[in-house]
Design a protein around this motif. Structure first.
Motif, PDB file in Angstrom:
ATOM      1  N   TYR A  29      45.581  93.315  52.315  1.00 20.42           N
ATOM      2  CA  TYR A  29      45.616  92.187  53.252  1.00 20.42           C
ATOM      3  C   TYR A  29      46.980  91.515  53.281  1.00 20.42           C
ATOM      4  O   TYR A  29      47.205  90.579  54.031  1.00 20.42           O
ATOM      5  CB  TYR A  29      44.558  91.135  52.852  1.00 20.42           C
ATOM      6  CG  TYR A  29      44.648  90.764  51.401  1.00 20.42           C
ATOM      7  CD1 TYR A  29      45.602  89.878  50.940  1.00 20.42           C
ATOM      8  CD2 TYR A  29      43.801  91.345  50.462  1.00 20.42           C
ATOM      9  CE1 TYR A  29      45.726  89.563  49.608  1.00 20.42           C
ATOM     10  CE2 TYR A  29      43.902  91.037  49.111  1.00 20.42           C
ATOM     11  CZ  TYR A  29      44.876  90.152  48.696  1.00 20.42           C
ATOM     12  OH  TYR A  29      45.000  89.862  47.369  1.00 20.42           O
ATOM     13  N   GLY A  70      56.286  87.267  47.616  1.00 16.00           N
ATOM     14  CA  GLY A  70      56.417  88.490  46.841  1.00 16.00           C
ATOM     15  C   GLY A  70      55.832  88.288  45.439  1.00 16.00           C
ATOM     16  O   GLY A  70      54.962  87.460  45.258  1.00 16.00           O
ATOM     17  N   GLU A  71      56.340  89.046  44.531  1.00 20.11           N
ATOM     18  CA  GLU A  71      55.918  88.857  43.136  1.00 20.11           C
ATOM     19  C   GLU A  71      57.099  88.276  42.354  1.00 20.11           C
ATOM     20  O   GLU A  71      58.103  88.964  42.144  1.00 20.11           O
ATOM     21  CB  GLU A  71      55.449  90.198  42.541  1.00 20.11           C
ATOM     22  CG  GLU A  71      55.214  90.195  41.057  1.00 20.11           C
ATOM     23  CD  GLU A  71      54.336  89.034  40.571  1.00 20.11           C
ATOM     24  OE1 GLU A  71      53.361  88.655  41.240  1.00 20.11           O
ATOM     25  OE2 GLU A  71      54.658  88.480  39.504  1.00 20.11           O
ATOM     26  N   SER A 120      46.453  86.235  40.645  1.00 22.03           N
ATOM     27  CA  SER A 120      45.602  86.831  41.675  1.00 22.03           C
ATOM     28  C   SER A 120      44.782  87.957  41.071  1.00 22.03           C
ATOM     29  O   SER A 120      45.311  88.789  40.332  1.00 22.03           O
ATOM     30  CB  SER A 120      46.470  87.408  42.803  1.00 22.03           C
ATOM     31  OG  SER A 120      47.196  86.367  43.381  1.00 22.03           O
ATOM     32  N   VAL A 161      40.856  86.753  46.848  1.00 19.12           N
ATOM     33  CA  VAL A 161      40.696  86.741  48.303  1.00 19.12           C
ATOM     34  C   VAL A 161      39.317  87.338  48.608  1.00 19.12           C
ATOM     35  O   VAL A 161      38.998  88.449  48.161  1.00 19.12           O
ATOM     36  CB  VAL A 161      41.822  87.551  48.995  1.00 19.12           C
ATOM     37  CG1 VAL A 161      41.587  87.632  50.497  1.00 19.12           C
ATOM     38  CG2 VAL A 161      43.176  86.903  48.716  1.00 19.12           C
ATOM     39  N   MET A 191      43.319  85.333  55.458  1.00 19.69           N
ATOM     40  CA  MET A 191      43.996  84.786  56.640  1.00 19.69           C
ATOM     41  C   MET A 191      44.601  85.927  57.452  1.00 19.69           C
ATOM     42  O   MET A 191      45.088  86.903  56.874  1.00 19.69           O
ATOM     43  CB  MET A 191      45.101  83.821  56.204  1.00 19.69           C
ATOM     44  CG  MET A 191      44.566  82.556  55.591  1.00 19.69           C
ATOM     45  SD  MET A 191      45.909  81.493  55.051  1.00 19.69           S
ATOM     46  CE  MET A 191      46.279  82.181  53.461  1.00 19.69           C
ATOM     47  N   MET A 321      52.931  87.119  54.337  1.00 18.21           N
ATOM     48  CA  MET A 321      52.798  86.092  53.293  1.00 18.21           C
ATOM     49  C   MET A 321      53.855  86.320  52.202  1.00 18.21           C
ATOM     50  O   MET A 321      54.418  85.386  51.654  1.00 18.21           O
ATOM     51  CB  MET A 321      51.391  86.225  52.696  1.00 18.21           C
ATOM     52  CG  MET A 321      51.046  85.185  51.703  1.00 18.21           C
ATOM     53  SD  MET A 321      50.169  83.861  52.520  1.00 18.21           S
ATOM     54  CE  MET A 321      49.266  83.177  51.152  1.00 18.21           C
TER      55      MET A 321
HETATM   56  N1  SAM Z   1      52.482  87.901  43.908  1.00 17.38           N
HETATM   57  C1  SAM Z   1      51.943  86.623  43.617  1.00 17.38           C
HETATM   58  C2  SAM Z   1      50.430  86.695  43.540  1.00 17.38           C
HETATM   59  O1  SAM Z   1      49.887  87.792  43.579  1.00 17.38           O
HETATM   60  O2  SAM Z   1      49.797  85.654  43.391  1.00 17.38           O
HETATM   61  C3  SAM Z   1      52.372  85.511  44.564  1.00 17.38           C
HETATM   62  C4  SAM Z   1      52.474  85.798  46.019  1.00 17.38           C
HETATM   63  S1  SAM Z   1      50.958  86.212  46.827  1.00 17.38           S
HETATM   64  C5  SAM Z   1      51.536  86.421  48.471  1.00 17.38           C
HETATM   65  C6  SAM Z   1      50.129  84.653  46.801  1.00 17.38           C
HETATM   66  C7  SAM Z   1      48.698  84.654  47.192  1.00 17.38           C
HETATM   67  O3  SAM Z   1      48.604  84.936  48.557  1.00 17.38           O
HETATM   68  C8  SAM Z   1      47.833  85.665  46.472  1.00 17.38           C
HETATM   69  O4  SAM Z   1      46.756  85.003  45.848  1.00 17.38           O
HETATM   70  C9  SAM Z   1      47.340  86.541  47.594  1.00 17.38           C
HETATM   71  O5  SAM Z   1      46.072  87.015  47.330  1.00 17.38           O
HETATM   72  C10 SAM Z   1      47.385  85.588  48.776  1.00 17.38           C
HETATM   73  N2  SAM Z   1      47.423  86.263  50.086  1.00 17.38           N
HETATM   74  C11 SAM Z   1      48.301  87.139  50.576  1.00 17.38           C
HETATM   75  N3  SAM Z   1      47.977  87.519  51.833  1.00 17.38           N
HETATM   76  C12 SAM Z   1      46.855  86.849  52.157  1.00 17.38           C
HETATM   77  C13 SAM Z   1      46.012  86.799  53.312  1.00 17.38           C
HETATM   78  N4  SAM Z   1      46.265  87.547  54.384  1.00 17.38           N
HETATM   79  N5  SAM Z   1      44.953  85.977  53.270  1.00 17.38           N
HETATM   80  C14 SAM Z   1      44.666  85.217  52.176  1.00 17.38           C
HETATM   81  N6  SAM Z   1      45.412  85.221  51.068  1.00 17.38           N
HETATM   82  C15 SAM Z   1      46.493  86.034  51.046  1.00 17.38           C
END
Ligand code: SAM
Length: 326
Positions: A29, A70-71, A120, A161, A191, A321
Motif C-alpha cells: 500500500y 521512507g525508512e 509498523s 494498516v 489511505m 507516503m
Molecule cells: N518506515 C517507517 C515505518 O514503517 O513506520 C516510517 C514511514 S511509513 C511511510 C509510516 C507509516 O505510514 C507506516 O505505519 C505505514 O504503514 C503508513 N502508510 C504508508 N502508506 C500508507 C497508506 N497508503 N495508508 C495508510 N498508511 C500508510
C-alpha cells in the motif's frame, strides 16, 4: 517570533521530518513494486540543514518532532542526527520505523534522545508479512521490538494498516501480542495515496466496523491519551492494552491537525493529502538568513489547506507516503 497559527486557527507545533525517501521494505500500500524513482542522496538535506530548519521551527513554537521516512534507519548515521536534534531541547522527539534494523539501533537511538517509538507491523504470520512487505522478514522486526523493549522505550506503539481480505483476520492475534508484550496498538485506515489508489480502495476497511467487531469479544472503554495524536483510544478492560483507531477516511481529524511535514529533499508539505508546499532547501542553499527562513515558514503555514480530500478524490494524491514522510 512566536506561535505558528494557520488560517483555520490551528496551532502548528509538530514537524515530521523524513530523512530519506528510501525504504528496505516494499509494503504493497506504500511503495509500488519495482519503484526506483527515489531522490538521489545528494538531494537530501544534510544533517546541518535539518538541524538548522528545526532550530527555526523550535523558535516558532514547535515542540514535537518525529523522525520518519521512507525508512529512517536506512539513512547512514541517523543516530548522530537524533543527538543533534535532542540538543535543540525538543521535549518530544520520536521516531517511526519498520523495525527491520531496530535490534542493533534501539539502544543507541534511546541513548541519543529518542523518547518514543512507533513500529509498523501488519501481520504476525511470516509468509503473509513477507507478502505484504515485498520480502521482509518478520523475525527481524520481532527482534527489533524486543530490543526496543529492553532498551527501555515505553510506550512502544505498533501501527497496523487495516486491509480487508489481507490482515483483517489477525486483529485479535495482534491484540493478544500487544497485551503479552505491553505494546500500544494502533489500527490505521488505508489511505489512497501514491499509485496504490485502486488497490487501497479495494482493501479499505472502515474502522467503525472493526471496532464493533472487537467489542463483541473485548470490553472496550474510551480513554484519553495525552499527546496521543489523532487516534481515538479505547482500553481493553482487565488489561493494560490501549488501542488507537486512526480514521483519516471515515472520520477525518483535519480540524485538529497540528503538523507539517519536511521531506528529505527539503520540501515542506502542509498536508499529507494536498500538494501545498514550499521548497526550503533552495532557500538554505541560497544562503538565506534564519530570519528569512522563519518568515518563509510562517508564510507556508498560511498556505495550509483546511483538509485533505481523500474521500471525494481518492486518486488525487500521487505523491507517495514514503516521499512526504509518514
Ligand atoms: N518506515 C517507517 C515505518 O514503517 O513506520 C516510517 C514511514 S511509513 C511511510 C509510516 C507509516 O505510514 C507506516 O505505519 C505505514 O504503514 C503508513 N502508510 C504508508 N502508506 C500508507 C497508506 N497508503 N495508508 C495508510 N498508511 C500508510
Amino acid at each position: 517570533m512566536d506561535a505558528l497559527i494557520d488560517r483555520f486557527h490551528r496551532r502548528i507545533e509538530y514537524v515530521r521530518v523524513s530523512v530519506t525517501d528510501r525504504c528496505d521494505l516494499r509494503c504493497t500500500y506504500c511503495l509500488p513494486k519495482g519503484f526506483k524513482e527515489f531522490d538521489e542522496p545528494e538531494g537530501w538535506l544534510t544533517f546541518d540543514e535539518i538541524e538548522r530548519i528545526l532550530r527555526v521551527f523550535v523558535r516558532l513554537g514547535v515542540h514535537r518532532v518525529r523522525i520518519t521516512g521512507g525508512e529512517p534507519l536506512v539513512r547512514r548515521n541517523v543516530v548522530d542526527l537524533v543527538s543533534r536534534l535532542a540538543g535543540l531541547g525538543i521535549p518530544d522527539l520520536s521516531l517511526s520505523t519498520n523495525g527491520v534494523r531496530l535490534a542493533r539501533l534501539a539502544r543507541p537511538l534511546r541513548a541519543a534522545g529518542v523518547s518514543r517509538l512507533n513500529v509498523s507491523l501488519d501481520s504476525l504470520r511470516p509468509d503473509r508479512f513477507s507478502e505484504i512487505t515485498g520480502g521482509g522478514r518478520l523475525r527481524k522486526v520481532c527482534d527489533g521490538l524486543m530490543a526496543a523493549k529492553s532498551a527501555g522505550f515505553s510506550p512502544i506503539k505498533i501501527n497496523t494498516v487495516a486491509m480487508r481480505g489481507v490482515n483483517d483476520d489477525e486483529f485479535e492475534d495482534l491484540i493478544e501480542f500487544c497485551i503479552v508484550h505491553g505494546f500500544m496498538w494502533r489500527l490505521i485506515e488505508t489511505m489512497p495515496i501514491g499509485s496504490t489508489g485502486r488497490a487501497a480502495q479495494k482493501q479499505y476497511l472502515d474502522l467503525q466496523s472493526v471496532r464493533l467487531r472487537l467489542a463483541e469479544r473485548y470490553d472496550l472503554v474510551p480513554v484519553v491519551v495525552p499527546g496521543g495524536g489523532p487516534a481515538r483510544y479505547l482500553r481493553v478492560s482487565g488489561t493494560d492494552l490501549v488501542i488507537g483507531f486512526i480514521t483519516p477516511i471515515s472520520q477525518h481529524f483535519c480540524e485538529t491537525c497540528n503538523r507539517v511535514r519536511l521531506a528529505a529533499d527539503g520540501t515542506l508539505y502542509l498536508c499529507l493529502g494536498q500538494e501545498h508546499s514550499v521548497d526550503l532547501r533552495a532557500l538554505l542553499r541560497a544562503d538565506a538568513s534564519d530570519e528569512a527562513l522563519a518568515e518563509t515558514i510562517v508564510a507556508a503555514v498560511g498556505l495550509k489547506p483546511e483538509r485533505h480530500e481523500f474521500h471525494e478524490f481518492p486518486q488525487k494524491i500521487m505523491r507517495l507516503m514514503a516521499r512526504t514522510g509518514g
